[in-house]
Design a protein around this motif. Structure first.
Motif, PDB file in Angstrom:
ATOM      1  N   GLY A  29      25.532   4.288  18.638  1.00 18.26           N
ATOM      2  CA  GLY A  29      25.980   4.895  19.879  1.00 18.26           C
ATOM      3  C   GLY A  29      25.704   4.072  21.119  1.00 18.26           C
ATOM      4  N   ALA A  30      24.934   2.982  21.001  1.00 16.53           N
ATOM      5  CA  ALA A  30      24.564   2.181  22.167  1.00 16.53           C
ATOM      6  C   ALA A  30      25.753   1.383  22.675  1.00 16.53           C
ATOM      7  N   ALA A  31      25.799   1.198  23.999  1.00 17.07           N
ATOM      8  CA  ALA A  31      26.849   0.394  24.619  1.00 17.07           C
ATOM      9  C   ALA A  31      26.598  -1.087  24.360  1.00 17.07           C
ATOM     10  N   LEU A  32      27.675  -1.834  24.199  1.00 17.07           N
ATOM     11  CA  LEU A  32      27.609  -3.285  24.013  1.00 17.07           C
ATOM     12  C   LEU A  32      28.359  -3.918  25.181  1.00 17.07           C
ATOM     13  N   ARG A  33      27.626  -4.402  26.162  1.00 14.42           N
ATOM     14  CA  ARG A  33      28.220  -4.925  27.397  1.00 14.42           C
ATOM     15  C   ARG A  33      28.402  -6.434  27.289  1.00 14.42           C
ATOM     16  N   GLU A  34      29.620  -6.869  27.538  1.00 14.06           N
ATOM     17  CA  GLU A  34      29.977  -8.266  27.344  1.00 14.06           C
ATOM     18  C   GLU A  34      29.109  -9.214  28.166  1.00 14.06           C
ATOM     19  N   VAL A  35      28.896  -8.882  29.437  1.00 14.54           N
ATOM     20  CA  VAL A  35      28.137  -9.778  30.311  1.00 14.54           C
ATOM     21  C   VAL A  35      26.711  -9.946  29.792  1.00 14.54           C
ATOM     22  N   GLY A  68      34.579   0.390  27.267  1.00 18.15           N
ATOM     23  CA  GLY A  68      33.955  -0.732  26.578  1.00 18.15           C
ATOM     24  C   GLY A  68      33.644  -0.442  25.125  1.00 18.15           C
ATOM     25  N   ALA A  69      32.799  -1.276  24.552  1.00 14.78           N
ATOM     26  CA  ALA A  69      32.468  -1.191  23.133  1.00 14.78           C
ATOM     27  C   ALA A  69      31.130  -0.514  22.926  1.00 14.78           C
ATOM     28  N   ARG A  70      31.010   0.198  21.824  1.00 15.59           N
ATOM     29  CA  ARG A  70      29.766   0.856  21.436  1.00 15.59           C
ATOM     30  C   ARG A  70      29.557   0.706  19.941  1.00 15.59           C
ATOM     31  N   VAL A  71      28.297   0.702  19.540  1.00 16.99           N
ATOM     32  CA  VAL A  71      27.974   0.793  18.121  1.00 16.99           C
ATOM     33  C   VAL A  71      28.420   2.170  17.634  1.00 16.99           C
ATOM     34  N   ILE A  72      28.901   2.244  16.408  1.00 16.46           N
ATOM     35  CA  ILE A  72      29.383   3.519  15.888  1.00 16.46           C
ATOM     36  C   ILE A  72      28.249   4.548  15.877  1.00 16.46           C
TER      37      ILE A  72
END
Length: 222
Positions: A29-35, A68-72
């Motif tokens: 569920g954690a966010a994965l921030r590109e920067v 953005g992207a998140r872990v499932i």
């Protein structure tokens, strides 16, 4: 996270993020921030973006427009979906492997199970045990010799790995108490050929893991 060894390599960025997820550094569920990832891995944002796309194809990451992207996540619905798909694949893989296996193939699976037992007796940590567990199942798919079946397995393998790691983390003793016996049973059933009993053993092997994880998520051990 470990820094990527070379710049601009999307697959290496994917490897590093995958490792971080599997090691629990980035929880479900954690966010994965590109920067942030680009800075941590010392790669370009483009490489991170491509790497996250690799993980999305594996099912480990979900991307949403403007979010953005998140872990499932790991909800009960997620658990049911992943393990239901895995059970179907395992039944087909073990049945096909039983039809095509040579005596040497079954010996390889027995050796893998012996190695798993020795690692357990030596007090190996959970990730080491799971790596041997997954190697056993990878070999079953290789013996089955169906490239599209193997491709389908790799489509869910990373999700299965993450879910199994969580199952072990929450129920370390439960996993260790059954892992060798369940794999020995599969080898024994494979030796008898593609029988209904083999399909049932493969299905129960997966379903027992699903039940254990669902129970632990509903009532986490203290």
């Amino acid at each position: 996270m470990r820094r990527a060894r070379r710049r601009g390599l999307a697959h290496e960025a994917a490897d590093r993020v995958r490792d971080a997820i599997f090691e629990g550094l980035v929880p479900p569920g954690a966010a994965l921030r590109e920067v942030e990832l680009a800075t941590a891995l010392d790669v370009s944002r483009g490489s991170v973006r491509e790497g996250l796309a690799v993980l999305e194809r594996e099912g480990l990451v979900r991307s949403e427009w403007h979010r953005g992207a998140r872990v499932i996540d790991m909800s009960p619905a997620d658990v049911d979906e992943v393990y239901t798909v895995r059970a179907a694949l395992e039944c087909l893989a073990t049945g096909t492997a039983a039809e095509r296996a040579a005596p040497g193939h079954l010996e390889e699976l027995s050796v893998l199970t012996d190695t798993l037992e020795r690692a357990l007796d030596a007090g190996a940590d959970s990730p080491a045990l799971l790596s041997l567990d997954m190697a056993f199942h990878d070999r079953v798919y290789e013996i089955a010799g169906n490239s599209r079946l193997t491709q389908a397995w790799h489509g869910v393998r990373s999700q299965v790995y993450l879910f199994q790691l969580t199952r072990i983390r929450l129920g370390h003793d439960q996993y260790r108490s059954v892992v060798v016996e369940e794999h020995r049973r599969l080898v024994s059933m494979l030796e008898r050929g593609a029988t209904p009993a083999l399909a049932e053993a493969a299905r129960e092997h997966v379903d027992s893991a699903r039940r254990a994880l669902a129970r632990m998520l509903a009532d986490p051990p203290r």
